[in-house]
Motif scaffolding. Structure first.
Motif, PDB file in Angstrom:
ATOM      1  N   GLY A   1       0.797  -1.217   0.000  1.00 26.65           N
ATOM      2  CA  GLY A   1       0.000   0.000   0.000  1.00 26.65           C
ATOM      3  C   GLY A   1       0.832   1.270   0.000  1.00 26.65           C
ATOM      4  O   GLY A   1       0.486   2.250   0.669  1.00 26.65           O
ATOM      5  N   VAL A   2       1.937   1.252  -0.753  1.00 33.64           N
ATOM      6  CA  VAL A   2       2.827   2.419  -0.824  1.00 33.64           C
ATOM      7  C   VAL A   2       3.051   2.780  -2.290  1.00 33.64           C
ATOM      8  O   VAL A   2       2.826   1.959  -3.187  1.00 33.64           O
ATOM      9  N   PRO A   3       3.508   4.000  -2.572  1.00 32.70           N
ATOM     10  CA  PRO A   3       3.839   4.359  -3.955  1.00 32.70           C
ATOM     11  C   PRO A   3       4.996   3.505  -4.472  1.00 32.70           C
ATOM     12  O   PRO A   3       5.834   3.040  -3.690  1.00 32.70           O
ATOM     13  N   PRO A   4       5.077   3.299  -5.790  1.00 30.12           N
ATOM     14  CA  PRO A   4       6.171   2.501  -6.352  1.00 30.12           C
ATOM     15  C   PRO A   4       7.558   3.034  -5.996  1.00 30.12           C
ATOM     16  O   PRO A   4       8.502   2.242  -5.831  1.00 30.12           O
ATOM     17  N   ALA A   5       7.719   4.350  -5.867  1.00 32.85           N
ATOM     18  CA  ALA A   5       9.025   4.909  -5.502  1.00 32.85           C
ATOM     19  C   ALA A   5       9.458   4.410  -4.130  1.00 32.85           C
ATOM     20  O   ALA A   5      10.644   4.129  -3.902  1.00 32.85           O
ATOM     21  N   VAL A   6       8.521   4.297  -3.210  1.00 37.40           N
ATOM     22  CA  VAL A   6       8.828   3.800  -1.867  1.00 37.40           C
ATOM     23  C   VAL A   6       9.143   2.308  -1.925  1.00 37.40           C
ATOM     24  O   VAL A   6      10.082   1.826  -1.277  1.00 37.40           O
ATOM     25  N   ALA A   7       8.388   1.556  -2.709  1.00 40.79           N
ATOM     26  CA  ALA A   7       8.631   0.120  -2.853  1.00 40.79           C
ATOM     27  C   ALA A   7      10.009  -0.144  -3.445  1.00 40.79           C
ATOM     28  O   ALA A   7      10.728  -1.048  -2.996  1.00 40.79           O
ATOM     29  N   ALA A   8      10.393   0.627  -4.462  1.00 40.42           N
ATOM     30  CA  ALA A   8      11.712   0.456  -5.076  1.00 40.42           C
ATOM     31  C   ALA A   8      12.807   0.729  -4.060  1.00 40.42           C
ATOM     32  O   ALA A   8      13.804  -0.013  -3.985  1.00 40.42           O
ATOM     33  N   ASP A   9      12.646   1.790  -3.269  1.00 40.95           N
ATOM     34  CA  ASP A   9      13.635   2.096  -2.235  1.00 40.95           C
ATOM     35  C   ASP A   9      13.768   0.937  -1.248  1.00 40.95           C
ATOM     36  O   ASP A   9      14.878   0.567  -0.842  1.00 40.95           O
ATOM     37  N   ARG A  10      12.649   0.364  -0.859  1.00 37.69           N
ATOM     38  CA  ARG A  10      12.673  -0.727   0.122  1.00 37.69           C
ATOM     39  C   ARG A  10      13.424  -1.938  -0.424  1.00 37.69           C
ATOM     40  O   ARG A  10      14.226  -2.560   0.299  1.00 37.69           O
ATOM     41  N   LEU A  11      13.164  -2.277  -1.685  1.00 34.94           N
ATOM     42  CA  LEU A  11      13.860  -3.421  -2.282  1.00 34.94           C
ATOM     43  C   LEU A  11      15.361  -3.162  -2.370  1.00 34.94           C
ATOM     44  O   LEU A  11      16.177  -4.039  -2.060  1.00 34.94           O
ATOM     45  N   ALA A  12      15.735  -1.957  -2.801  1.00 30.90           N
ATOM     46  CA  ALA A  12      17.153  -1.621  -2.937  1.00 30.90           C
ATOM     47  C   ALA A  12      17.842  -1.583  -1.585  1.00 30.90           C
ATOM     48  O   ALA A  12      18.961  -2.110  -1.417  1.00 30.90           O
ATOM     49  N   GLU A  13      17.198  -0.971  -0.603  1.00 28.65           N
ATOM     50  CA  GLU A  13      17.788  -0.860   0.729  1.00 28.65           C
ATOM     51  C   GLU A  13      17.923  -2.220   1.396  1.00 28.65           C
ATOM     52  O   GLU A  13      18.905  -2.469   2.116  1.00 28.65           O
ATOM     53  N   ARG A  14      16.970  -3.095   1.150  1.00 24.27           N
ATOM     54  CA  ARG A  14      17.038  -4.439   1.736  1.00 24.27           C
ATOM     55  C   ARG A  14      18.271  -5.189   1.233  1.00 24.27           C
ATOM     56  O   ARG A  14      18.993  -5.802   2.004  1.00 24.27           O
ATOM     57  N   ARG A  15      18.529  -5.091  -0.075  1.00 23.55           N
ATOM     58  CA  ARG A  15      19.701  -5.791  -0.622  1.00 23.55           C
ATOM     59  C   ARG A  15      20.991  -5.151  -0.133  1.00 23.55           C
ATOM     60  O   ARG A  15      21.943  -5.857   0.215  1.00 23.55           O
TER      61      ARG A  15
END
Length: 362
Positions: A333-347
């Motif tokens: 339930g977040v904007p795609p920009a936030v989702a992309a950040d989460r995936l990148a930060e997780r890695r």
């Protein structure tokens, strides 16, 4: 100078290293910013641009280098994020001597930063840099390099656009859609080709008239408008910002009719919160560093002994990566920009932590 030092520490608080390079003999004034080496040495292009002030150059290089960390992480590369800017007009200042002086500065960083092309620099320039430096990618094919990285930048952006079209309209194609491209230089021109081949109607604008003329010579069916303001206010299905950053301002989002924003420009969101505005208006935003990573993939492949076919195959994965971003955004339930950040930060966090343990012998 003390004020600038304070500003750099405040603005670059996330960054590992910021280096100022000066060579009076050639007129070189450059800044190298290394955001992160958690996943590997930093890699990012050198932008040659006539900034209005040193402060503007600092802000740009900090933003761009941070974006490179996220771009490399989301693309699955074992690289960190860095960027460089050379202050000045490349048309009058660029010379072999200046580029070689710049190469000596990059060499002095000992491999923490690998450079490549960006706005205002080209593969032949990287050949000059490489005469003084071992840490250069994006060289000409004649010198064993990857050549023009804008080829796969455009291809990856198109793949990301297809993924966005699948979410918006149920099919992974832009056929029959009206796509507005702002900026038809190195990347935008290649993107126009993909769009036309896929059956889109293309509208373009660029402040550099020769770039527009070149596109019209190749694709006479393209429509040209006089300004970016006119482009974003026109009836579009997809808006593709492919020039400099900050393209998505409050004013642009308010008038934009497009269902999708997907372009090759870096740092498209003018400020935090624009991604929320896009979502509220029902506009699907394909995060810039997700879809424009094809160029990074291309020059990174050079480090293994360049194979265009291998790099192109890797860049085709941007379709799935973009789709994963949209799926995570919907699930959380977040904007795609936030989702992309989460995936990148997780890695960066998970792989970077394990890499740090291994390097320390722990």
């Amino acid at each position: 100078m003390s004020d600038m030092t304070v500003d750099v520490f405040e603005l670059g608080s996330e960054h590992e290293q910021v280096v100022f390079c000066n060579d009076a003999a050639t007129g070189l004034r450059a800044i190298v910013a290394i955001h992160s080496t958690a996943l590997g040495p930093a890699l990012g292009g050198t932008r040659f641009y006539p900034y209005a002030s040193t402060a503007d150059a600092v802000q740009d290089v900090l933003n761009l280098s941070r974006g490179m960390s996220y771009k490399a992480s989301l693309a699955g590369l074992d690289l960190g994020g860095g960027k460089a800017v050379i202050i000045g007009d490349p048309a009058s200042l660029k010379s072999e001597a200046l580029l070689r002086a710049y190469g000596r500065f990059v060499q002095s960083l000992g491999g923490r930063y690998y450079t490549a092309c960006d706005v205002g620099t080209f593969s032949p320039d990287m050949d000059h840099v490489a005469r003084e430096c071992s840490y250069v990618t994006g060289r000409t094919v004649a010198h064993g390099g990857a050549g023009d990285s804008s080829v796969l930048t455009a291809y990856g952006t198109f793949e990301g656009m297809r993924a966005a079209a699948e979410v918006a309209w149920g099919v992974p194609t832009v056929a029959g859609r009206v796509v507005g491209v702002a900026g038809v230089g190195k990347v935008g021109r290649h993107l126009v080709r993909h769009l036309i081949e896929d059956g889109a109607t293309v509208v373009v604008t660029d402040v550099h008239r020769p770039s527009v003329e070149r596109v019209l010579d190749e694709y006479p069916q393209v429509t040209v408008v006089d300004s970016t303001e006119a482009l974003v206010a026109s009836a579009l299905d997809i808006y593709a910002p492919c020039a400099l950053g900050g393209a998505l301002t409050d004013e642009v989002v308010e008038v934009l009719s497009a269902r999708i924003v997907c372009g090759a420009a870096n740092n498209q969101l003018a400020h935090p919160g624009v991604e929320k505005m896009l979502e509220e208006r029902g506009i699907l935003y394909a995060p810039d560093y997700c879809v424009n990573s094809g160029g990074l993939i291309q020059v990174a492949d050079e480090l293994e002994g360049f194979s265009f076919e291998r790099a192109e195959q890797r860049a085709s994965g941007i379709f799935d990566t973009t789709r994963n971003v949209f799926e995570l955004a919907a699930r959380d339930g977040v904007p795609p920009a936030v989702a992309a950040d989460r995936l990148a930060e997780r890695r960066m966090r998970d792989v970077g932590r394990l890499r740090g343990i291994w390097l320390s012998g722990g």
